[in-house]
Design an enzyme around this catalytic site. Structure first.
Site, PDB file in Angstrom:
ATOM      1  N   GLU A  82       0.833  -1.213   0.000  1.00  0.00           N
ATOM      2  CA  GLU A  82       0.000   0.000   0.000  1.00  0.00           C
ATOM      3  C   GLU A  82       0.866   1.261   0.000  1.00  0.00           C
ATOM      4  O   GLU A  82       1.685   1.461   0.899  1.00  0.00           O
ATOM      5  CB  GLU A  82      -0.920  -0.011   1.240  1.00  0.00           C
ATOM      6  CG  GLU A  82      -1.883   1.157   1.274  1.00  0.00           C
ATOM      7  CD  GLU A  82      -2.882   1.074   2.443  1.00  0.00           C
ATOM      8  OE1 GLU A  82      -3.231  -0.043   2.876  1.00  0.00           O
ATOM      9  OE2 GLU A  82      -3.315   2.135   2.908  1.00  0.00           O
ATOM     10  N   LYS A 260      -7.322  -0.814  11.779  1.00  0.00           N
ATOM     11  CA  LYS A 260      -6.728  -1.228  10.499  1.00  0.00           C
ATOM     12  C   LYS A 260      -5.507  -0.371  10.177  1.00  0.00           C
ATOM     13  O   LYS A 260      -4.486  -0.848   9.704  1.00  0.00           O
ATOM     14  CB  LYS A 260      -7.770  -1.127   9.384  1.00  0.00           C
ATOM     15  CG  LYS A 260      -7.341  -1.745   8.058  1.00  0.00           C
ATOM     16  CD  LYS A 260      -6.589  -0.817   7.134  1.00  0.00           C
ATOM     17  CE  LYS A 260      -6.263  -1.482   5.796  1.00  0.00           C
ATOM     18  NZ  LYS A 260      -5.419  -0.656   4.926  1.00  0.00           N
ATOM     19  N   ASP A 276       4.601 -14.030  11.708  1.00  0.00           N
ATOM     20  CA  ASP A 276       3.277 -14.506  11.332  1.00  0.00           C
ATOM     21  C   ASP A 276       2.253 -13.373  11.518  1.00  0.00           C
ATOM     22  O   ASP A 276       1.778 -13.133  12.617  1.00  0.00           O
ATOM     23  CB  ASP A 276       2.936 -15.718  12.214  1.00  0.00           C
ATOM     24  CG  ASP A 276       1.574 -16.313  11.931  1.00  0.00           C
ATOM     25  OD1 ASP A 276       0.761 -15.670  11.242  1.00  0.00           O
ATOM     26  OD2 ASP A 276       1.317 -17.431  12.427  1.00  0.00           O
ATOM     27  N   HIS A 375      -2.526  10.787  -0.414  1.00  0.00           N
ATOM     28  CA  HIS A 375      -2.659   9.557  -1.195  1.00  0.00           C
ATOM     29  C   HIS A 375      -2.644   9.837  -2.686  1.00  0.00           C
ATOM     30  O   HIS A 375      -2.234   8.999  -3.473  1.00  0.00           O
ATOM     31  CB  HIS A 375      -4.007   8.884  -0.879  1.00  0.00           C
ATOM     32  CG  HIS A 375      -3.924   7.916   0.256  1.00  0.00           C
ATOM     33  ND1 HIS A 375      -3.760   6.570   0.068  1.00  0.00           N
ATOM     34  CD2 HIS A 375      -3.972   8.097   1.590  1.00  0.00           C
ATOM     35  CE1 HIS A 375      -3.724   5.968   1.238  1.00  0.00           C
ATOM     36  NE2 HIS A 375      -3.848   6.874   2.182  1.00  0.00           N
TER      37      HIS A 375
HETATM   38  C1  MEV Z   1      -5.936   3.177   5.212  1.00  0.00           C
HETATM   39  O1  MEV Z   1      -5.193   2.039   4.833  1.00  0.00           O
HETATM   40  C2  MEV Z   1      -5.900   3.366   6.725  1.00  0.00           C
HETATM   41  C3  MEV Z   1      -6.773   4.508   7.259  1.00  0.00           C
HETATM   42  O2  MEV Z   1      -8.101   4.347   6.802  1.00  0.00           O
HETATM   43  C4  MEV Z   1      -6.712   4.419   8.765  1.00  0.00           C
HETATM   44  C5  MEV Z   1      -7.684   5.320   9.480  1.00  0.00           C
HETATM   45  O3  MEV Z   1      -8.728   5.671   8.922  1.00  0.00           O
HETATM   46  O4  MEV Z   1      -7.404   5.611  10.651  1.00  0.00           O
HETATM   47  C6  MEV Z   1      -6.291   5.840   6.777  1.00  0.00           C
END
Ligand code: MEV
Length: 421
Positions: A82, A260, A276, A375
């Site tokens: 990513e 995430k 892992d 991004h």
């Molecule tokens: C994207 O890979 C991760 C984000 O969505 C995390 C977040 O929203 O805190 C930018």
């Protein structure tokens, strides 16, 4: 598809497997050549890593810079597909430097092996019998790994719980094992299997599962950092991050994405070092629920007396430096060398720091300009390449797409065509 040509696939060489695969799927010679690129692994090493190997899926590895952890500078290899993740982590680390960087620590590397006992008439009596015989059970477990014991690790304790299930009461023993610098799955599973027959004998029950738990509540890593309001560009930004944290704290929909983002950083270091990442993911999300009796953020934020932002992370971190891919994958070995670490605990601390940095970077961007601007450039690069741009042309296409705020493949193709004229 007729799969008869795949009979005995596992016994073939990689080249033979590729011939069979090509015949069955119509992959081109170029595609077969791509599969043959096994990254940092020799074909032999690749063939020993898993079964039925035909190639490798190399993931890009970048170096996150600016990390200062407990006063020591660290370069952090991150393997991830990513865009923006490595840049964001480096940026967050840079911004933490004026307040000293990351302060980290771990607990002892204690893993849990579960032994599931069923079919007892009297679960309380079974629990008592296991508890009374703890010493001999631990001895039996330790006999299975004299090397671990010699180095100062080994089985330490047994905790017994009675749980209600749809199949009635079960007595679950947790064998606690200090795994030192190993992730520990092998040691723990071997010990759990070794003591299970004795548990059956002591209780008259029947054991089914004997397996490590990824909810590694005793093997935690902690990191903390301060981002000053000056570095952040004002106290309103400190407030913005805390608002974002409060949102995740209150709402599982937001919390999943919050966590995430943490795992973006964590998994990348875990993968780079051949650890892992499924175990780490499972442990992280389970811990996020278990700790507070509901799904919550793995990080927390508050404002200190100076009006600066203090961020913290607390997360299970079952990583190893010995055994598994970490010990054999040449790229993983290089990653460990770059990290300049000697113990699993040190690795766990770096990983926790990166998780916090990654989360802070996302929160700061989300609470201010939004995530898309950062991004956009990287995304536009991918789109430009997909549209057929190469060399200097990539940057030219990117600048038009970004200026137009229209990062789409059809527009990229048009721009490329116009520029080529
Ligand atoms: C994207 O890979 C991760 C984000 O969505 C995390 C977040 O929203 O805190 C930018």
């Amino acid at each position: 598809m007729d799969q008869s040509s795949f009979k005995g696939f596992y016994k073939k060489s990689i080249d033979e497997r590729l011939d069979i695969l090509q015949a069955a799927t119509g992959l081109s010679d170029e595609e077969i050549t791509i599969l043959k690129n096994t990254g940092g692994l020799t074909p032999d090493q690749a063939d020993r890593m898993i079964e039925n190997v035909v190639g490798a899926m190399p993931v890009t590895m970048g170096i996150a810079t600016n990390f200062v952890i407990n006063g020591t500078d660290k370069l952090v290899p991150m393997a991830i597909e990513e865009p923006s993740v490595v840049a964001a982590a480096s940026n967050a680390a840079r911004m933490s430097k004026s307040a000293g960087g990351f302060r980290t620590r771990t607990t002892d590397p204690i893993m849990i092996g579960q032994i599931q006992l069923t079919g007892m008439d009297d679960p309380e009596a079974a629990k008592a019998a296991i508890e009374e015989n703890k010493a001999s059970l631990l001895e039996m477990g330790n006999a299975k790994d004299p090397m671990l014991v010699k180095l100062g690790g080994g089985a330490r304790d047994i905790e017994v719980r009675i749980i209600d299930t749809i199949k009635g009461k079960m007595v679950i023993s947790h064998l606690l094992v200090n795994c030192l610098d190993a992730m520990g799955a092998n040691a723990v599973n071997t010990m759990a299997e070794a003591i299970a027959p004795e548990i059956e004998k002591l209780t008259g029950g029947k054991v089914y599962l004997r397996i490590l738990s990824n909810l590694a509540i005793y093997r935690l890593a902690f990191a903390e950092a301060t981002w000053t309001k000056e570095v952040l560009g004002g106290e309103n930004i400190v407030d913005g991050v805390i608002e974002a944290y409060a949102f995740a704290e209150a709402d599982p929909f937001r919390c999943a994405t919050h966590n995430k983002g943490i795992m973006n950083g964590i998994d990348a270091v875990i993968l780079a070092t051949g650890n892992d990442f499924r175990a780490i993911e499972a442990g992280a999300h389970a811990y996020a629920s278990w700790k507070h009796g509901g799904y919550k953020p793995l990080t927390s934020y508050e404002k200190n007396e100076n009006g600066d932002l203090v961020g913290r992370i607390e997360i299970p971190m079952a990583v190893g430096l010995i055994g598994g891919a970490t010990a054999v994958h040449p790229t993983a070995k290089i990653a460990v060398k770059i990290l300049d670490i000697k113990s699993a605990s040190e690795l766990a601390q770096v990983v926790a720091a990166v998780g916090l940095a990654q989360n802070f970077a996302a929160m700061r961007a989300l609470a201010t300009e939004g995530i898309q601007r950062g991004h956009m450039g990287l995304h536009a690069r991918n789109i430009a390449v997909m549209a057929g741009a190469d060399g200097d042309m990539i940057d030219k296409v990117v600048s038009v797409l970004v200026a137009e705020k229209n990062v789409r493949i059809d527009r990229a193709k048009e721009v490329l065509e116009e520029l080529n004229k």
